[in-house]
Design an enzyme around this catalytic site. Structure first.
Site, PDB file in Angstrom:
ATOM      1  N   HIS A 286       2.926  10.831   0.808  1.00  0.00           N
ATOM      2  CA  HIS A 286       3.872  10.298   1.803  1.00  0.00           C
ATOM      3  C   HIS A 286       5.332  10.490   1.383  1.00  0.00           C
ATOM      4  O   HIS A 286       6.158  10.948   2.173  1.00  0.00           O
ATOM      5  CB  HIS A 286       3.615   8.812   2.037  1.00  0.00           C
ATOM      6  CG  HIS A 286       2.201   8.508   2.457  1.00  0.00           C
ATOM      7  ND1 HIS A 286       1.737   8.762   3.717  1.00  0.00           N
ATOM      8  CD2 HIS A 286       1.155   7.983   1.767  1.00  0.00           C
ATOM      9  CE1 HIS A 286       0.452   8.391   3.807  1.00  0.00           C
ATOM     10  NE2 HIS A 286       0.082   7.939   2.636  1.00  0.00           N
TER      11      HIS A 286
ATOM     12  N   HIS B 251       0.864  -1.186   0.000  1.00  0.00           N
ATOM     13  CA  HIS B 251       0.000   0.000   0.000  1.00  0.00           C
ATOM     14  C   HIS B 251       0.898   1.234   0.000  1.00  0.00           C
ATOM     15  O   HIS B 251       0.716   2.139  -0.800  1.00  0.00           O
ATOM     16  CB  HIS B 251      -0.930  -0.017   1.217  1.00  0.00           C
ATOM     17  CG  HIS B 251      -1.878   1.148   1.258  1.00  0.00           C
ATOM     18  ND1 HIS B 251      -2.961   1.207   2.093  1.00  0.00           N
ATOM     19  CD2 HIS B 251      -1.911   2.316   0.567  1.00  0.00           C
ATOM     20  CE1 HIS B 251      -3.625   2.342   1.914  1.00  0.00           C
ATOM     21  NE2 HIS B 251      -2.988   3.033   1.003  1.00  0.00           N
TER      22      HIS B 251
ATOM     23  N   GLU C 173       0.721   8.062  -3.649  1.00  0.00           N
ATOM     24  CA  GLU C 173       1.557   7.665  -2.510  1.00  0.00           C
ATOM     25  C   GLU C 173       2.806   8.541  -2.423  1.00  0.00           C
ATOM     26  O   GLU C 173       3.243   8.914  -1.331  1.00  0.00           O
ATOM     27  CB  GLU C 173       1.944   6.180  -2.620  1.00  0.00           C
ATOM     28  CG  GLU C 173       0.767   5.239  -2.360  1.00  0.00           C
ATOM     29  CD  GLU C 173       0.171   5.367  -0.946  1.00  0.00           C
ATOM     30  OE1 GLU C 173       0.948   5.355   0.021  1.00  0.00           O
ATOM     31  OE2 GLU C 173      -1.060   5.475  -0.821  1.00  0.00           O
TER      32      GLU C 173
HETATM   33  O1  U2P Z   1      -6.356   4.849   7.202  1.00  0.00           O
HETATM   34  C1  U2P Z   1      -6.836   5.536   6.096  1.00  0.00           C
HETATM   35  C2  U2P Z   1      -5.740   6.209   5.300  1.00  0.00           C
HETATM   36  O2  U2P Z   1      -5.054   7.184   6.090  1.00  0.00           O
HETATM   37  C3  U2P Z   1      -3.696   7.228   5.709  1.00  0.00           C
HETATM   38  N1  U2P Z   1      -2.865   6.857   6.884  1.00  0.00           N
HETATM   39  C4  U2P Z   1      -3.384   6.179   7.923  1.00  0.00           C
HETATM   40  C5  U2P Z   1      -2.605   5.890   9.039  1.00  0.00           C
HETATM   41  C6  U2P Z   1      -1.275   6.320   9.086  1.00  0.00           C
HETATM   42  O3  U2P Z   1      -0.547   6.084  10.045  1.00  0.00           O
HETATM   43  N2  U2P Z   1      -0.784   6.999   8.009  1.00  0.00           N
HETATM   44  C7  U2P Z   1      -1.547   7.282   6.915  1.00  0.00           C
HETATM   45  O4  U2P Z   1      -1.072   7.876   5.974  1.00  0.00           O
HETATM   46  C8  U2P Z   1      -3.559   6.268   4.538  1.00  0.00           C
HETATM   47  O5  U2P Z   1      -3.793   7.055   3.376  1.00  0.00           O
HETATM   48  P1  U2P Z   1      -3.409   6.706   1.877  1.00  0.00           P
HETATM   49  O6  U2P Z   1      -1.938   6.561   1.780  1.00  0.00           O
HETATM   50  O7  U2P Z   1      -4.106   5.448   1.534  1.00  0.00           O
HETATM   51  O8  U2P Z   1      -3.959   7.875   1.140  1.00  0.00           O
HETATM   52  C9  U2P Z   1      -4.657   5.281   4.846  1.00  0.00           C
HETATM   53  O9  U2P Z   1      -5.076   4.516   3.775  1.00  0.00           O
END
Ligand code: U2P
Length: 239
Positions: free
Chosen positions: A130, A63, A126
């Site tokens: 992130h 993910h 992503e």
């Molecule tokens: O949990 C739902 C979405 O929040 C983001 N998430 C959650 C926990 C964490 O510690 N860090 C984080 O980023 C994720 O977002 P996404 O990358 O999918 O957009 C997770 O899916």
């Protein structure tokens, strides 16, 4: 006077070092390396779609690699002019990412007639959300390469299968899942659950922590485990 001057310099120096540390500590503290079980996206109310390359293998997929803080919060969308997503830097990454980092979200009907998920859109998302926040440690190509190497290094499905935990639609103990991963990797994993279309809790994601230096194979004990929301026993859906 000389004494006074020389004692001022170290104070200025200490202030600068202090400021530098504050900036570094704003960065992030460690990574969550998050793998998901595709079957647990596909059997939800929203369902799932597959990439143009077809249905991915029955295995965990990446993910993301998420920079996090020790208090459980996380930085996001640290976009700047130097770190905007560059598709051309993905060319040698694509074949591996298609296998191990596939997208399962269905496209919006308003925007396209396609019924396929869009891998590049997931990778860009992503990176933007992130990856840009760990840009000081891993630039774009290294971020994807490093994450895919982590995936190759830890075969979660094999670890579970070796211990009789199979994606057969049956229920398994979350404690047992955690225990067998700890025995195989040496580290406590975060187990995240979601619910299928009938409301049954199921194994959705497995999270391991990685040192912020991103040295090879640098799994660490999680400073804080992610929110789990799992009951004692969860379904491991067929995929
Ligand atoms: O949990 C739902 C979405 O929040 C983001 N998430 C959650 C926990 C964490 O510690 N860090 C984080 O980023 C994720 O977002 P996404 O990358 O999918 O957009 C997770 O899916």
């Amino acid at each position: 006077m000389k004494m006074a001057n020389s004692s001022i310099i170290p104070i200025k120096f200490l202030i600068l070092v202090g400021l530098a540390n504050i900036c570094v500590s704003q960065d992030f503290d460690f990574f969550y390396f998050v793998q998901q079980w595709p079957g647990s996206s596909c059997d939800t109310k929203q369902g799932c779609c597959f990439p143009q390359t077809g249905k991915p293998a029955s295995n965990f997929t990446v993910h993301g690699l998420w920079p996090n803080f020790n208090n459980g919060s996380f930085p996001s969308n640290c976009k700047s002019v130097e770190n905007s997503f560059d598709e051309s830097k993905m060319s040698d990454i694509v074949p591996r990412a298609e296998t191990s980092w596939a997208a399962f979200s269905c496209p919006s009907k308003k925007k396209t007639n396609s019924t396929n998920s869009d891998n590049m859109k997931l990778w860009k998302h992503e990176w933007d959300k992130h990856g840009t926040c760990s840009h000081s440690v891993l630039h774009q190509h290294a971020y994807f390469d490093f994450t895919l190497n982590l995936k190759d290094h830890i075969d979660l499905l094999q670890i579970l299968l070796n211990n009789g935990i199979k994606p057969d639609g049956k229920n398994y103990s979350v404690e047992k899942i955690r225990q067998v991963i700890k025995e195989a990797t040496g580290f406590e994993a975060g187990i995240r659950c979601n619910t299928d279309a009938s409301g049954n809790s199921q194994l959705n994601e497995i999270v391991l922590c990685v040192d912020k230096s991103a040295a090879s194979r640098s799994f660490i004990e999680c400073p804080i485990l992610p929110d789990a929301n799992c009951p004692d026993n969860v379904e491991f859906p067929i995929f």
